[in-house]
Write a protein that holds these residues in place. Sequence first.
Motif, PDB file in Angstrom:
ATOM      1  N   VAL A 397      46.524  -8.255 103.814  1.00 57.98           N
ATOM      2  CA  VAL A 397      46.528  -7.178 102.831  1.00 57.98           C
ATOM      3  C   VAL A 397      47.406  -7.553 101.646  1.00 57.98           C
ATOM      4  O   VAL A 397      48.267  -8.433 101.736  1.00 57.98           O
ATOM      5  CB  VAL A 397      47.038  -5.847 103.439  1.00 57.98           C
ATOM      6  CG1 VAL A 397      46.111  -5.372 104.542  1.00 57.98           C
ATOM      7  CG2 VAL A 397      48.466  -5.998 103.954  1.00 57.98           C
ATOM      8  N   GLY A 424      38.149  -0.790 102.048  1.00 53.31           N
ATOM      9  CA  GLY A 424      39.192  -1.809 102.073  1.00 53.31           C
ATOM     10  C   GLY A 424      40.599  -1.302 101.887  1.00 53.31           C
ATOM     11  O   GLY A 424      41.560  -2.056 102.053  1.00 53.31           O
ATOM     12  N   VAL A 425      40.766  -0.008 101.543  1.00 50.05           N
ATOM     13  CA  VAL A 425      42.109   0.531 101.311  1.00 50.05           C
ATOM     14  C   VAL A 425      42.728   0.954 102.635  1.00 50.05           C
ATOM     15  O   VAL A 425      42.148   1.737 103.388  1.00 50.05           O
ATOM     16  CB  VAL A 425      42.060   1.717 100.328  1.00 50.05           C
ATOM     17  CG1 VAL A 425      43.430   2.379 100.215  1.00 50.05           C
ATOM     18  CG2 VAL A 425      41.588   1.245  98.953  1.00 50.05           C
ATOM     19  N   ARG A 426      43.898   0.436 102.926  1.00 55.31           N
ATOM     20  CA  ARG A 426      44.635   0.779 104.149  1.00 55.31           C
ATOM     21  C   ARG A 426      45.561   1.981 103.926  1.00 55.31           C
ATOM     22  O   ARG A 426      45.777   2.766 104.832  1.00 55.31           O
ATOM     23  CB  ARG A 426      45.478  -0.408 104.629  1.00 55.31           C
ATOM     24  CG  ARG A 426      44.730  -1.689 104.923  1.00 55.31           C
ATOM     25  CD  ARG A 426      43.995  -1.617 106.233  1.00 55.31           C
ATOM     26  NE  ARG A 426      43.424  -2.899 106.606  1.00 55.31           N
ATOM     27  CZ  ARG A 426      43.969  -3.742 107.499  1.00 55.31           C
ATOM     28  NH1 ARG A 426      45.127  -3.434 108.083  1.00 55.31           N
ATOM     29  NH2 ARG A 426      43.375  -4.879 107.800  1.00 55.31           N
ATOM     30  N   ILE A 439      48.673   1.001  96.219  1.00 57.83           N
ATOM     31  CA  ILE A 439      47.515   0.854  97.098  1.00 57.83           C
ATOM     32  C   ILE A 439      47.719  -0.387  97.947  1.00 57.83           C
ATOM     33  O   ILE A 439      47.883  -1.500  97.420  1.00 57.83           O
ATOM     34  CB  ILE A 439      46.202   0.719  96.298  1.00 57.83           C
ATOM     35  CG1 ILE A 439      45.960   1.951  95.419  1.00 57.83           C
ATOM     36  CG2 ILE A 439      45.019   0.508  97.245  1.00 57.83           C
ATOM     37  CD1 ILE A 439      44.761   1.824  94.507  1.00 57.83           C
ATOM     38  N   ALA A 441      45.713  -2.707 100.314  1.00 59.62           N
ATOM     39  CA  ALA A 441      44.292  -2.923 100.566  1.00 59.62           C
ATOM     40  C   ALA A 441      44.060  -4.313 101.152  1.00 59.62           C
ATOM     41  O   ALA A 441      44.884  -5.223 101.006  1.00 59.62           O
ATOM     42  CB  ALA A 441      43.500  -2.770  99.272  1.00 59.62           C
ATOM     43  N   ASP A 442      42.898  -4.448 101.804  1.00 61.31           N
ATOM     44  CA  ASP A 442      42.519  -5.745 102.348  1.00 61.31           C
ATOM     45  C   ASP A 442      42.413  -6.773 101.226  1.00 61.31           C
ATOM     46  O   ASP A 442      41.991  -6.458 100.108  1.00 61.31           O
ATOM     47  CB  ASP A 442      41.176  -5.655 103.074  1.00 61.31           C
ATOM     48  CG  ASP A 442      41.247  -4.773 104.313  1.00 61.31           C
ATOM     49  OD1 ASP A 442      42.350  -4.651 104.884  1.00 61.31           O
ATOM     50  OD2 ASP A 442      40.210  -4.206 104.702  1.00 61.31           O
ATOM     51  N   PHE A 446      38.281  -5.146  98.657  1.00 63.80           N
ATOM     52  CA  PHE A 446      38.827  -4.059  97.846  1.00 63.80           C
ATOM     53  C   PHE A 446      38.218  -4.119  96.453  1.00 63.80           C
ATOM     54  O   PHE A 446      38.277  -5.155  95.784  1.00 63.80           O
ATOM     55  CB  PHE A 446      40.348  -4.180  97.770  1.00 63.80           C
ATOM     56  CG  PHE A 446      40.997  -3.257  96.765  1.00 63.80           C
ATOM     57  CD1 PHE A 446      40.800  -1.891  96.832  1.00 63.80           C
ATOM     58  CD2 PHE A 446      41.794  -3.766  95.744  1.00 63.80           C
ATOM     59  CE1 PHE A 446      41.387  -1.035  95.898  1.00 63.80           C
ATOM     60  CE2 PHE A 446      42.399  -2.930  94.823  1.00 63.80           C
ATOM     61  CZ  PHE A 446      42.182  -1.561  94.897  1.00 63.80           C
ATOM     62  N   ASP A 447      37.630  -3.011  96.020  1.00 68.23           N
ATOM     63  CA  ASP A 447      37.008  -2.934  94.701  1.00 68.23           C
ATOM     64  C   ASP A 447      38.029  -2.375  93.713  1.00 68.23           C
ATOM     65  O   ASP A 447      38.183  -1.163  93.573  1.00 68.23           O
ATOM     66  CB  ASP A 447      35.763  -2.041  94.768  1.00 68.23           C
ATOM     67  CG  ASP A 447      34.947  -2.072  93.479  1.00 68.23           C
ATOM     68  OD1 ASP A 447      35.482  -2.512  92.450  1.00 68.23           O
ATOM     69  OD2 ASP A 447      33.778  -1.633  93.512  1.00 68.23           O
ATOM     70  N   GLU A 448      38.708  -3.265  93.024  1.00 69.55           N
ATOM     71  CA  GLU A 448      39.760  -2.843  92.101  1.00 69.55           C
ATOM     72  C   GLU A 448      39.201  -2.007  90.960  1.00 69.55           C
ATOM     73  O   GLU A 448      39.838  -1.051  90.500  1.00 69.55           O
ATOM     74  CB  GLU A 448      40.495  -4.061  91.553  1.00 69.55           C
ATOM     75  CG  GLU A 448      41.670  -3.705  90.642  1.00 69.55           C
ATOM     76  CD  GLU A 448      42.408  -4.922  90.123  1.00 69.55           C
ATOM     77  OE1 GLU A 448      43.651  -4.907  90.174  1.00 69.55           O
ATOM     78  OE2 GLU A 448      41.749  -5.879  89.663  1.00 69.55           O
ATOM     79  N   ALA A 451      38.937   1.597  91.832  1.00 70.88           N
ATOM     80  CA  ALA A 451      40.253   2.231  91.847  1.00 70.88           C
ATOM     81  C   ALA A 451      40.723   2.529  90.426  1.00 70.88           C
ATOM     82  O   ALA A 451      41.244   3.617  90.139  1.00 70.88           O
ATOM     83  CB  ALA A 451      41.253   1.332  92.570  1.00 70.88           C
TER      84      ALA A 451
END
Length: 459
Positions: A397, A424-426, A439, A441-442, A446-448, A451
């Motif tokens: 992450v 993908g967000v933890r 954030i 995220a993995d 993760f789709d930045e 976000a």
Amino acid sequence: MQSPARHFTALERRATFGLASVYGLRMLGLFIILPVFALYAESLPGGRNPTLVGLALGVYGLTQALLQIPFGWLSDRIGRKPVIYLGLVLFAAGSFVAAAAPNVQWVIAGRALQGAGAISAAVMALAADLTREERRTQAMAVIGVSIGAAFALSLIVSAPLSRLIGVPGIFALTGVLALAAMGVVAWLVPTPGQSRFHSDAEARLGLVAAVAREPQLVRLNFGVFALHAVLMALWVAVPFALRRAGLAADHHWQVYLPVLLGSVLLMVPAIVYAERRAKLKQVFICAIVALVVAEATLALAGDSVLGVAAALLAFFAGFNILEASLPSLISKVAPVAAKGTAIGIYSSVQFLGTFAGGAAGGFLYGHYGAYALYGFCAMLLLAWLGVAAGMRQPPAVRTHMYPVPAMDQQKARGLAEQLARLPGVREALVLAAEGVAYIKADADGFDEQRALRLIGEMA
């Protein structure tokens, strides 16, 4: 909302490299006497007492650990630069006390005063004030690199400097450099228009107890305690081992330099493999084993320069891997709301390990000899090996930080919930008071851009 800029601004560059130079010079002053002090101390009253020598080496860690978080808190109240100036003045004063010390007890006092200049938290907070959220991780990394560079440089230049100006001269030089660092802070490092609390860079006192009890963080904190305790203990014995092997003190750099270069060549592929193949735990365990092997090799090396060099190569290869991995693991494991607190505790425990290693190493070497010191180090490392074996495989992450527009607490909670639902967000946290979204995220998936669009819609 546009993707964050990928490069430092001119102001961020000045702040980052200015603060890195200040931090690095200060750490160089703490490290540079390690390879030469035990031998120099023989010429001082009380210097043939290894317990006192160990205290002189490690006592700065005690005052550093006790004052680091309080100095960070003080910087929130009176400003970053005044606290940094205070810390540098204390460090310089301690350096000059040690330079003029008539006996080893006064050196201990000087080293304790050096450690009292605990500016680490204030430097990190000032760096956070002067960098955008999306560039802060890189800024902290540059400052972190300055510490490693200072340590490596200290091993190489300490012996030649000792021959040229003596250990008192080295102490005096570090005092002068600390005063020069004040000029860097005044004229090179910008003054922030506004200072505020940063959860990613500063310890929140109300979270210390809870974070200190978190099991995965306890494992990592025990590890950094053991790592720096063993490192400091070695400096009580290794200079004498090299001298017994027939290598004059001003030639010890001829061992340290190739050892350091070789350890870096071993470290880099290990770190790359660990990150790319998600094998961080396995590489981490192997690095601890390398330290245990190094201690055994030191015990068996006898009066052999090559034997001591081989042991140090194994030690510093493992040390470099662990020193690079531990802060990364802290960031991966710590809750996003408590990252700064977790790093503050970790750093304080590291300095406590420095003190404990110097004190215990000096006592054991003086009363029971080198084998007892190496045995103590090996047992401490084996205990760490047992603790680390139960560590969960660290998640792949990354923590991202983004500025957010002004909003109330209700909107901040709503945005955090939306961000947390992204693939993908933890973990997601939006702090309206700090104007930032965190954030975790993995690394993949993760789709930045999604976000950033969500954040932009709040404007």
